[in-house]
Design a protein around this motif. Structure first.
Motif, PDB file in Angstrom:
ATOM      1  N   SER A   1      37.836  40.090  46.324  1.00 45.15           N
ATOM      2  CA  SER A   1      39.018  40.673  46.934  1.00 45.15           C
ATOM      3  C   SER A   1      39.882  41.331  45.863  1.00 45.15           C
ATOM      4  O   SER A   1      39.835  40.953  44.696  1.00 45.15           O
ATOM      5  CB  SER A   1      39.837  39.578  47.647  1.00 45.15           C
ATOM      6  OG  SER A   1      40.935  40.123  48.332  1.00 45.15           O
TER       7      SER A   1
ATOM      8  N   HIS B   1      46.857  33.656  48.437  1.00 42.79           N
ATOM      9  CA  HIS B   1      47.852  34.434  47.710  1.00 42.79           C
ATOM     10  C   HIS B   1      48.150  33.778  46.366  1.00 42.79           C
ATOM     11  O   HIS B   1      47.832  32.628  46.133  1.00 42.79           O
ATOM     12  CB  HIS B   1      49.129  34.628  48.523  1.00 42.79           C
ATOM     13  CG  HIS B   1      49.930  33.391  48.718  1.00 42.79           C
ATOM     14  ND1 HIS B   1      49.700  32.509  49.733  1.00 42.79           N
ATOM     15  CD2 HIS B   1      50.957  32.876  48.018  1.00 42.79           C
ATOM     16  CE1 HIS B   1      50.559  31.513  49.660  1.00 42.79           C
ATOM     17  NE2 HIS B   1      51.332  31.711  48.610  1.00 42.79           N
ATOM     18  N   ALA B   2      48.736  34.569  45.491  1.00 47.42           N
ATOM     19  CA  ALA B   2      49.144  34.128  44.159  1.00 47.42           C
ATOM     20  C   ALA B   2      50.485  34.804  43.888  1.00 47.42           C
ATOM     21  O   ALA B   2      51.025  35.491  44.744  1.00 47.42           O
ATOM     22  CB  ALA B   2      48.092  34.532  43.121  1.00 47.42           C
TER      23      ALA B   2
ATOM     24  N   TYR C   1      45.272  43.068  41.181  1.00 48.88           N
ATOM     25  CA  TYR C   1      44.545  41.893  40.721  1.00 48.88           C
ATOM     26  C   TYR C   1      43.226  41.783  41.460  1.00 48.88           C
ATOM     27  O   TYR C   1      43.167  42.019  42.671  1.00 48.88           O
ATOM     28  CB  TYR C   1      45.357  40.613  40.958  1.00 48.88           C
ATOM     29  CG  TYR C   1      46.574  40.564  40.092  1.00 48.88           C
ATOM     30  CD1 TYR C   1      46.546  39.926  38.860  1.00 48.88           C
ATOM     31  CD2 TYR C   1      47.748  41.195  40.471  1.00 48.88           C
ATOM     32  CE1 TYR C   1      47.652  39.906  38.037  1.00 48.88           C
ATOM     33  CE2 TYR C   1      48.861  41.182  39.662  1.00 48.88           C
ATOM     34  CZ  TYR C   1      48.804  40.536  38.441  1.00 48.88           C
ATOM     35  OH  TYR C   1      49.903  40.527  37.627  1.00 48.88           O
TER      36      TYR C   1
ATOM     37  N   LEU D   1      40.148  39.169  42.548  1.00 45.28           N
ATOM     38  CA  LEU D   1      39.831  37.768  42.745  1.00 45.28           C
ATOM     39  C   LEU D   1      38.318  37.636  42.636  1.00 45.28           C
ATOM     40  O   LEU D   1      37.579  38.251  43.407  1.00 45.28           O
ATOM     41  CB  LEU D   1      40.317  37.296  44.119  1.00 45.28           C
ATOM     42  CG  LEU D   1      40.165  35.811  44.410  1.00 45.28           C
ATOM     43  CD1 LEU D   1      41.067  34.995  43.484  1.00 45.28           C
ATOM     44  CD2 LEU D   1      40.510  35.523  45.866  1.00 45.28           C
TER      45      LEU D   1
ATOM     46  N   PHE E   1      45.709  38.390  48.891  1.00 46.43           N
ATOM     47  CA  PHE E   1      44.295  38.743  48.925  1.00 46.43           C
ATOM     48  C   PHE E   1      43.825  38.645  50.365  1.00 46.43           C
ATOM     49  O   PHE E   1      44.394  37.896  51.165  1.00 46.43           O
ATOM     50  CB  PHE E   1      43.482  37.787  48.044  1.00 46.43           C
ATOM     51  CG  PHE E   1      43.810  37.889  46.588  1.00 46.43           C
ATOM     52  CD1 PHE E   1      43.341  38.953  45.833  1.00 46.43           C
ATOM     53  CD2 PHE E   1      44.586  36.928  45.964  1.00 46.43           C
ATOM     54  CE1 PHE E   1      43.634  39.057  44.480  1.00 46.43           C
ATOM     55  CE2 PHE E   1      44.883  37.016  44.617  1.00 46.43           C
ATOM     56  CZ  PHE E   1      44.404  38.083  43.875  1.00 46.43           C
TER      57      PHE E   1
ATOM     58  N   ALA F   1      41.644  34.923  39.126  1.00 47.68           N
ATOM     59  CA  ALA F   1      42.399  36.141  39.430  1.00 47.68           C
ATOM     60  C   ALA F   1      42.676  36.838  38.107  1.00 47.68           C
ATOM     61  O   ALA F   1      43.184  36.229  37.168  1.00 47.68           O
ATOM     62  CB  ALA F   1      43.699  35.798  40.145  1.00 47.68           C
ATOM     63  N   ARG F   2      42.298  38.123  38.045  1.00 45.02           N
ATOM     64  CA  ARG F   2      42.501  38.903  36.817  1.00 45.02           C
ATOM     65  C   ARG F   2      43.195  40.213  37.144  1.00 45.02           C
ATOM     66  O   ARG F   2      42.880  40.859  38.138  1.00 45.02           O
ATOM     67  CB  ARG F   2      41.160  39.218  36.152  1.00 45.02           C
ATOM     68  CG  ARG F   2      40.478  38.003  35.588  1.00 45.02           C
ATOM     69  CD  ARG F   2      39.198  38.342  34.897  1.00 45.02           C
ATOM     70  NE  ARG F   2      39.423  39.194  33.733  1.00 45.02           N
ATOM     71  CZ  ARG F   2      38.432  39.694  33.008  1.00 45.02           C
ATOM     72  NH1 ARG F   2      37.187  39.433  33.311  1.00 45.02           N
ATOM     73  NH2 ARG F   2      38.698  40.457  31.968  1.00 45.02           N
TER      74      ARG F   2
ATOM     75  N   ASP G   1      34.779  35.216  42.221  1.00 46.78           N
ATOM     76  CA  ASP G   1      34.239  33.877  42.499  1.00 46.78           C
ATOM     77  C   ASP G   1      33.639  33.280  41.231  1.00 46.78           C
ATOM     78  O   ASP G   1      33.687  33.895  40.152  1.00 46.78           O
ATOM     79  CB  ASP G   1      33.246  33.903  43.658  1.00 46.78           C
ATOM     80  CG  ASP G   1      31.944  34.636  43.354  1.00 46.78           C
ATOM     81  OD1 ASP G   1      31.638  34.935  42.172  1.00 46.78           O
ATOM     82  OD2 ASP G   1      31.198  34.890  44.320  1.00 46.78           O
TER      83      ASP G   1
ATOM     84  N   TYR H   1      37.760  30.217  41.738  1.00 48.31           N
ATOM     85  CA  TYR H   1      38.044  31.640  41.597  1.00 48.31           C
ATOM     86  C   TYR H   1      38.840  31.885  40.324  1.00 48.31           C
ATOM     87  O   TYR H   1      39.495  30.990  39.807  1.00 48.31           O
ATOM     88  CB  TYR H   1      38.878  32.142  42.793  1.00 48.31           C
ATOM     89  CG  TYR H   1      38.171  31.993  44.103  1.00 48.31           C
ATOM     90  CD1 TYR H   1      37.269  32.957  44.533  1.00 48.31           C
ATOM     91  CD2 TYR H   1      38.404  30.892  44.913  1.00 48.31           C
ATOM     92  CE1 TYR H   1      36.607  32.822  45.736  1.00 48.31           C
ATOM     93  CE2 TYR H   1      37.749  30.745  46.122  1.00 48.31           C
ATOM     94  CZ  TYR H   1      36.846  31.713  46.523  1.00 48.31           C
ATOM     95  OH  TYR H   1      36.193  31.573  47.711  1.00 48.31           O
TER      96      TYR H   1
ATOM     97  N   SER I   1      43.010  30.658  36.744  1.00 45.04           N
ATOM     98  CA  SER I   1      41.961  29.962  37.470  1.00 45.04           C
ATOM     99  C   SER I   1      42.541  29.330  38.724  1.00 45.04           C
ATOM    100  O   SER I   1      43.644  28.787  38.715  1.00 45.04           O
ATOM    101  CB  SER I   1      41.327  28.869  36.616  1.00 45.04           C
ATOM    102  OG  SER I   1      40.675  29.442  35.520  1.00 45.04           O
ATOM    103  N   LEU I   2      41.778  29.396  39.805  1.00 44.05           N
ATOM    104  CA  LEU I   2      42.191  28.831  41.072  1.00 44.05           C
ATOM    105  C   LEU I   2      41.055  27.990  41.636  1.00 44.05           C
ATOM    106  O   LEU I   2      39.892  28.332  41.475  1.00 44.05           O
ATOM    107  CB  LEU I   2      42.507  29.947  42.084  1.00 44.05           C
ATOM    108  CG  LEU I   2      43.432  31.060  41.600  1.00 44.05           C
ATOM    109  CD1 LEU I   2      43.362  32.236  42.547  1.00 44.05           C
ATOM    110  CD2 LEU I   2      44.840  30.539  41.528  1.00 44.05           C
TER     111      LEU I   2
END
Length: 80
Positions: free
Chosen positions: A30, A2-3, A19, A21, A42, A57-58, A23, A55, A74-75
């Protein structure tokens, strides 16, 4: 995974933002939407080997990705 999203201009509404996600290869893995508290959930991802997984997220608007510099986070996930 999650974010969270924060909107300083107005009160958040559930399902307001979507959003993707992605890679490290840019593959969409996701899609999640925010709840009224800003949490984006996600789907659960499964891994077969330990390592570092990167990952991005956008935010997505319909079928369009919004500009990367304006809304990407960025994650990194490390499995031991």
């Amino acid at each position: 995974m999650h974010a969270a999203v924060v909107d300083d201009e107005s009160e958040l509404v559930g399902n307001e933002f979507s959003y993707g996600l992605f890679d490290a290869n840019g593959v969409l893995v996701s899609i999640g939407v925010n709840d009224k508290n800003g949490v984006i959930l996600f789907k659960e991802l499964t891994y077969s080997t330990p390592g570092k997984y990167h990952y991005v997220a956008r935010q997505i608007d319909g079928d369009t990705l919004l500009p990367l510099e304006a809304n990407a986070q960025s994650l990194m996930l490390m499995l031991l």
